[in-house]
Motif scaffolding. Structure first.
Motif, short mmCIF file in Angstrom:
data_model
loop_
_atom_site.label_atom_id
_atom_site.label_comp_id
_atom_site.label_asym_id
_atom_site.label_seq_id
_atom_site.Cartn_x
_atom_site.Cartn_y
_atom_site.Cartn_z
N ASP A 141 -13.86 -28.94 -18.43
CA ASP A 141 -13.87 -29.56 -19.77
C ASP A 141 -12.87 -28.91 -20.71
N ASN A 142 -12.52 -27.67 -20.46
CA ASN A 142 -11.55 -26.97 -21.30
C ASN A 142 -10.30 -26.60 -20.52
N LYS A 143 -9.93 -27.47 -19.61
CA LYS A 143 -8.81 -27.19 -18.71
C LYS A 143 -7.49 -26.98 -19.48
N ALA A 144 -7.32 -27.69 -20.57
CA ALA A 144 -6.07 -27.58 -21.33
C ALA A 144 -5.85 -26.17 -21.88
N SER A 145 -6.92 -25.39 -22.02
CA SER A 145 -6.79 -24.05 -22.57
C SER A 145 -6.47 -23.00 -21.50
N ILE A 146 -6.48 -23.41 -20.23
CA ILE A 146 -6.20 -22.47 -19.14
C ILE A 146 -4.69 -22.34 -18.96
N ARG A 147 -4.19 -21.13 -19.11
CA ARG A 147 -2.75 -20.89 -18.99
C ARG A 147 -2.35 -20.46 -17.58
N ASN A 148 -3.17 -19.60 -16.98
CA ASN A 148 -2.81 -19.06 -15.66
C ASN A 148 -4.04 -18.95 -14.77
N ILE A 149 -3.81 -19.09 -13.48
CA ILE A 149 -4.79 -18.71 -12.46
C ILE A 149 -4.20 -17.52 -11.72
N ILE A 150 -4.95 -16.44 -11.65
CA ILE A 150 -4.46 -15.23 -10.99
C ILE A 150 -5.19 -15.04 -9.66
N LEU A 151 -4.43 -14.99 -8.58
CA LEU A 151 -5.00 -14.79 -7.25
C LEU A 151 -4.89 -13.32 -6.85
N PRO A 152 -6.00 -12.65 -6.61
CA PRO A 152 -5.92 -11.25 -6.20
C PRO A 152 -5.37 -11.13 -4.77
N ALA A 153 -4.80 -9.99 -4.46
CA ALA A 153 -4.23 -9.75 -3.14
C ALA A 153 -4.48 -8.31 -2.73
N SER A 154 -4.94 -8.10 -1.51
CA SER A 154 -5.23 -6.74 -1.05
C SER A 154 -3.97 -6.01 -0.60
N GLY A 155 -2.99 -6.76 -0.11
CA GLY A 155 -1.81 -6.11 0.44
C GLY A 155 -1.94 -5.76 1.91
N GLY A 156 -3.15 -5.93 2.45
CA GLY A 156 -3.35 -5.68 3.87
C GLY A 156 -2.95 -4.26 4.28
N PRO A 157 -2.37 -4.11 5.47
CA PRO A 157 -2.04 -2.76 5.96
C PRO A 157 -0.89 -2.11 5.21
N PHE A 158 -0.12 -2.88 4.44
CA PHE A 158 1.05 -2.34 3.75
C PHE A 158 0.83 -2.18 2.24
N ARG A 159 -0.42 -2.07 1.86
CA ARG A 159 -0.76 -1.98 0.44
C ARG A 159 -0.01 -0.85 -0.28
N ASP A 160 0.11 0.30 0.37
CA ASP A 160 0.73 1.47 -0.27
C ASP A 160 2.11 1.78 0.32
N VAL A 161 2.72 0.80 0.96
CA VAL A 161 4.02 1.01 1.61
C VAL A 161 5.13 0.43 0.74
N LEU A 162 6.22 1.16 0.62
CA LEU A 162 7.37 0.67 -0.15
C LEU A 162 8.02 -0.50 0.57
N TYR A 163 8.57 -1.43 -0.21
CA TYR A 163 9.21 -2.61 0.35
C TYR A 163 10.29 -2.22 1.37
N ALA A 164 11.09 -1.20 1.05
CA ALA A 164 12.16 -0.78 1.96
C ALA A 164 11.60 -0.33 3.31
N ASP A 165 10.44 0.33 3.28
CA ASP A 165 9.82 0.80 4.52
C ASP A 165 9.26 -0.36 5.34
N MET A 166 8.89 -1.43 4.68
CA MET A 166 8.35 -2.60 5.40
C MET A 166 9.41 -3.23 6.30
N MET A 167 10.67 -3.04 5.97
CA MET A 167 11.75 -3.62 6.77
C MET A 167 11.77 -3.06 8.19
N ALA A 168 11.17 -1.88 8.35
CA ALA A 168 11.13 -1.25 9.68
C ALA A 168 9.74 -1.35 10.31
N ALA A 169 8.84 -2.07 9.67
CA ALA A 169 7.47 -2.17 10.18
C ALA A 169 7.43 -2.93 11.51
N THR A 170 6.51 -2.53 12.36
CA THR A 170 6.36 -3.19 13.66
C THR A 170 5.23 -4.22 13.61
#
Length: 232
Positions: free
Chosen positions: A162-191
């Motif tokens: 009923d108040n859809k017009a007032s909704i600006r954003n929907i935020i989807l949470p993400a765990s990050g899986g096994p690479f949650r604490d891994v730097l993007y550069a290090d992911m390039m070498a992930a197996t």
């Protein structure tokens, strides 16, 4: 008493539904359950739920499936193959739960929309690929759509239409899986093996890789776009 069909009953979502039903047997009547390949688990669940119809999608395991049903003295009708999934979807029920992984879940969902008062969707691929077809069909048949996937279900519970017009954003949470604490550069070498080591969930290789690469979140954005009729 609500009538229920469960597509993909041996997966994690299907088994969660089984747990609810077995704890409240006076509230549910199970019409059909389906699985792709897991004969042992399918028959075990059938023994607990006593559905009218049991479907195994893989026809190559029919003899094993038939003998397992007989050995448990189940009175349920049995069927195999992709066509049997469609037949199960055409059974009139109050709620059908759709947890078949990937696009194989599209056709059972498509037919269930015409024969279910509500469809509960746990797999995102049918909406991602065919949301522009599925959503109008739901509206045409007056079928209620219930998102089961955790992120979208949480949004569904608080979404104020009923108040859809007032909704600006929907935020989807993400765990990050096994690479949650891994730097993007290090992911390039992930197996591949590293990507498959999800810290919390056992979801099968395809979904686990999608989680590790964040592709899963891209799909969920598309899914949310259709579910809540919001701009992507």
């Amino acid at each position: 008493m609500k009538s229920v069909s469960i597509f993909g009953v041996t997966g994690s979502v299907g088994q969660s539904a089984v747990n609810v039903i077995t704890k409240h047997p006076e509230k549910f009547s199970v019409k059909a359950i389906t699985a792709n390949n897991n004969v042992e688990e399918l028959v075990k669940i059938a023994t607990a739920l006593k559905p009218e119809l049991i479907v195994l999608a893989n026809p190559e395991r029919y003899a094993e499936f038939r003998d397992a049903v007989r050995s448990h003295d189940l009175q349920s009708e049995i069927a195999v193959g992709e066509g049997a999934l469609i037949d199960a979807a055409k059974i009139h029920v109050d709620v059908s739960l759709h947890a078949i992984v990937g696009m194989r879940g599209l056709m059972p969902l498509w037919h269930a929309i015409e024969h279910s008062k509500a469809v509960a969707i746990a797999n995102k691929e049918p909406l991602v690929a065919a949301g522009h077809l599925v959503m109008p069909k739901l509206q045409k048949h007056g079928t209620t759509l219930l998102p089961v996937d955790s992120e979208h279900n949480a949004i569904f519970q608080v979404f104020d239409e009923d108040n859809k017009a007032s909704i600006r954003n929907i935020i989807l949470p993400a765990s990050g899986g096994p690479f949650r604490d891994v730097l993007y550069a290090d992911m390039m070498a992930a197996t591949k093996d590293e990507a498959l080591k999800h810290p919390n969930w056992s979801m099968g290789p395809k979904i686990t890789i999608d989680s590790a690469t964040m592709m899963n979140k891209a799909l969920e954005v598309i899914e949310a776009h259709y579910l809540f009729n919001m701009p992507a």
